[in-house]
Design a protein around this motif. Structure first.
Motif, PDB file in Angstrom:
ATOM      1  N   TYR A  35       0.806  -1.221   0.000  1.00 31.73           N
ATOM      2  CA  TYR A  35       0.000   0.000   0.000  1.00 31.73           C
ATOM      3  C   TYR A  35       0.845   1.280   0.000  1.00 31.73           C
ATOM      4  O   TYR A  35       0.293   2.379  -0.024  1.00 31.73           O
TER       5      TYR A  35
ATOM      6  N   ALA B 223     -13.750   2.021   5.010  1.00 30.99           N
ATOM      7  CA  ALA B 223     -13.227   0.985   4.111  1.00 30.99           C
ATOM      8  C   ALA B 223     -12.178   1.555   3.161  1.00 30.99           C
ATOM      9  O   ALA B 223     -12.288   2.692   2.697  1.00 30.99           O
ATOM     10  N   ARG B 224     -11.186   0.739   2.879  1.00 26.73           N
ATOM     11  CA  ARG B 224     -10.079   1.143   2.017  1.00 26.73           C
ATOM     12  C   ARG B 224     -10.540   1.511   0.608  1.00 26.73           C
ATOM     13  O   ARG B 224      -9.877   2.231  -0.108  1.00 26.73           O
ATOM     14  N   ILE B 225     -11.701   0.999   0.207  1.00 25.85           N
ATOM     15  CA  ILE B 225     -12.183   1.265  -1.153  1.00 25.85           C
ATOM     16  C   ILE B 225     -12.901   2.619  -1.259  1.00 25.85           C
ATOM     17  O   ILE B 225     -13.319   3.009  -2.346  1.00 25.85           O
TER      18      ILE B 225
ATOM     19  N   ASP C  83     -13.926  -9.440  -2.878  1.00 24.75           N
ATOM     20  CA  ASP C  83     -12.884  -9.466  -1.845  1.00 24.75           C
ATOM     21  C   ASP C  83     -11.521  -9.850  -2.424  1.00 24.75           C
ATOM     22  O   ASP C  83     -11.416 -10.696  -3.316  1.00 24.75           O
ATOM     23  N   THR C  84     -10.485  -9.234  -1.852  1.00 24.26           N
ATOM     24  CA  THR C  84      -9.114  -9.585  -2.232  1.00 24.26           C
ATOM     25  C   THR C  84      -8.669 -10.722  -1.311  1.00 24.26           C
ATOM     26  O   THR C  84      -8.024 -10.493  -0.290  1.00 24.26           O
TER      27      THR C  84
END
Ligand SMILES: C=C1C[C@]23C[C@@]1(O)CC[C@H]2[C@@]12CCC[C@@](C)(C(=O)O1)[C@H]2[C@@H]3C(=O)O
Ligand SMILES: O=C(O)CCC(=O)C(=O)O
Ligand SMILES: [Fe+2]
Length: 347
Positions: free
Chosen positions: A10, A122-124, A225-226
C-alpha cells in the motif's frame, strides 16, 4: 508478517485522512449530503425467493455441494463448521463494545494512511463519490497495540476473543480450501508446495449504525474481496447482499450460527474463472438496527504466484484466462484500479 506485506503493497497508494476518519454517526440527525447516494430501488431487496446454498459440513456430499455453490453463486452459508456459538456471540459483543466507544477514543486506534490495521472507513472509499454508512476495525495478527490504545486498562478480553477467533477461523479456512480444491479434483501435491504454507489473514470488524434514511445511504459499496475466500459472521440483522447475474441483488438471510463464505479474487483466478468472485455490498437499516459483521480474509503465501491452476487447465483443456501475477502485484493493482483489477490481468 501480513502487516508488513500490506504496508509495502500500500506504500504507493496511501489514503487521505478524509478517507480514513469515519463520521460520528450518532451525532447527526439526518444523512449529510456527503453520505447521500443516488436514490435507487435497487437498494431494497424484499425478494426472498432466492437464497445462497446452505452447506452442512457433516453432509457426506459437502465437497460436491461446496463446489456447486462456488460455481453457481460464488458464495454459500456453512453450518456445523465447528466454531462454537458462544465464540460467535463473544465476537459480536466485543465488536459492539469497540464501536460503542466515543468517537475520540476510537480515533486513538486510527489506521495509518498506508496501513492495514486499525480503525477507519473501508479502504475502497476513494473509488466512490459518496461516503459509506460504515466504520471498520482491521486486524492483521495481534490486536494488542490498538486494543491498548482503545482501552488502556481493560483490553485483555477483547484480545483473547479476537485471537481465539482468528485461530479457529484459520482452521476452518484451511478445511474449506481443501474441500474446494477437492471439488476441482486438485490435491495438495498438484499445488506449488508453499502456496498454502503461510497464508495472509486479515480480520475485519464492520459496524453499520442505524441510519435515519437507509434508502439513500450505502453501508459498504459493491466490491469483490481480495482473498482466496472470506468467512463472514453477520449479526441477526439483514444487510449483506450478493449480486447474481439474472437475479440482481439477493439478500443473505442471517441464520443463527451459520457463516457466509465468499469466493475471493484469488480463488477466481486459480479456478480460471470457473468460480466467480462474488460481487457483494451491505445496505443499512433504520431505528434500532445497528448491524455488525466480522469478515475473515484468507489468502495464500504472499511470495507465491497466482495463476490458473495448471492441473485444472489440463483436465478441462481450457486456455488460461489470467496471466500469472505475484500476490503483491495483484494487491497493488487492486489498490490502484479496484474493480478493474481482474480485467487488467486478463489474457
Ligand atoms: C486484505 C484486505 C482486504 C480488504 C483490504 C484489506 O487490506 C484489509 C481490509 C479489507 C476490506 C474490508 C472492508 C471491505 C474491503 C473492500 C475494504 O475496503 O477493506 C476489504 C478489502 C478487500 O477485500 O479488498
Ligand atoms: O457486512 C457484511 O456482511 C459484508 C462485509 C464485507 O463484505 C467485507 O468486510 O468485505
Ligand atoms: Fe467483502
Amino acid at each position: 508478517m501480513t502487516t508488513t506485506f500490506f504496508s509495502e503493497a500500500y506504500r504507493e497508494t496511501p489514503i487521505h485522512l478524509r478517507h480514513i476518519i469515519p463520521l460520528d454517526f450518532h451525532s447527526v440527525p439526518t444523512v449529510p449530503d456527503s453520505h447521500v447516494w443516488p436514490k435507487s430501488d435497487a437498494f431494497s431487496s424484499d425478494d426472498d425467493r432466492f437464497s445462497i446454498p446452505i452447506v452442512d459440513l457433516n453432509d457426506p456430499d459437502a465437497v460436491k455441494l461446496i463446489g456447486h455453490a462456488c460455481e453457481t453463486w460464488g458464495a454459500f452459508q456453512v453450518i456445523n463448521h465447528g466454531i462454537p456459538l458462544n465464540l460467535l456471540d463473544d465476537m459480536e459483543s466485543e465488536t459492539r463494545r469497540l464501536f460503542s466507544l466515543p468517537a475520540q477514543q476510537k480515533m486513538k486506534a486510527l489506521r495509518e494512511p498506508a496501513g492495514i490495521a486499525g480503525y477507519g472507513i473501508a479502504r475502497i472509499s476513494p473509488f466512490f463519490p459518496k461516503y459509506m454508512w460504515h466504520e471498520g476495525f482491521t486486524m492483521s495478527g495481534s490486536p494488542v497495540d490498538h486494543a491498548r490504545a482503545l482501552w488502556p486498562n481493560d483490553n485483555a478480553r477483547f484480545c483473547d476473543v479476537m485471537e481465539s477467533y482468528q485461530k479457529k477461523m484459520k482452521v476452518l479456512a484451511e478445511q474449506l480450501t481443501h474441500m474446494i480444491l477437492k471439488s476441482l479434483d486438485i490435491s495438495e501435491q498438484d499445488l506449488n508446495s508453499d502456496i498454502l504454507g503461510l497464508p495472509y489473514t486479515v480480520l475485519q470488524l464492520n459496524s453499520y449504525p442505524s441510519c435515519p434514511d437507509p434508502n439513500r445511504a450505502m453501508g459498504l459499496a459493491p466490491h469483490t474481496d481480495t482473498s482466496l475466500l472470506t468467512i463472514v459472521h453477520q449479526s441477526a440483522i439483514t444487510g449483506l447482499q450478493l449480486f447474481k447475474e439474472g437475479l440482481g441483488w439477493v439478500s443473505v438471510q442471517p441464520i443463527t450460527g451459520a457463516l457466509v463464505v465468499n469466493v475471493g479474487d484469488l480463488l477466481h483466478i486459480f479456478s480460471n474463472a470457473r468460480f466467480p468472485s462474488v460481487l457483494h455490498r451491505a445496505v443499512v437499516n433504520r431505528d434500532r438496527f445497528h448491524r455488525f459483521s466480522m469478515a475473515y480474509f484468507y489468502g495464500i503465501s504472499t511470495d507465491c504466484n497466482v495463476s490458473p491452476l495448471p492441473k485444472l487447465l489440463n483436465i478441462s483443456g481450457q486456455t488460461p484466462r489470467y496471466r500469472s501475477v505475484t500476490v503483491k502485484e495483484y494487491v497493488v493493482i487492486k489498490s490502484k484500479s479496484f474493480d478493474e483489477a481482474l480485467s487488467l490481468i486478463r489474457i
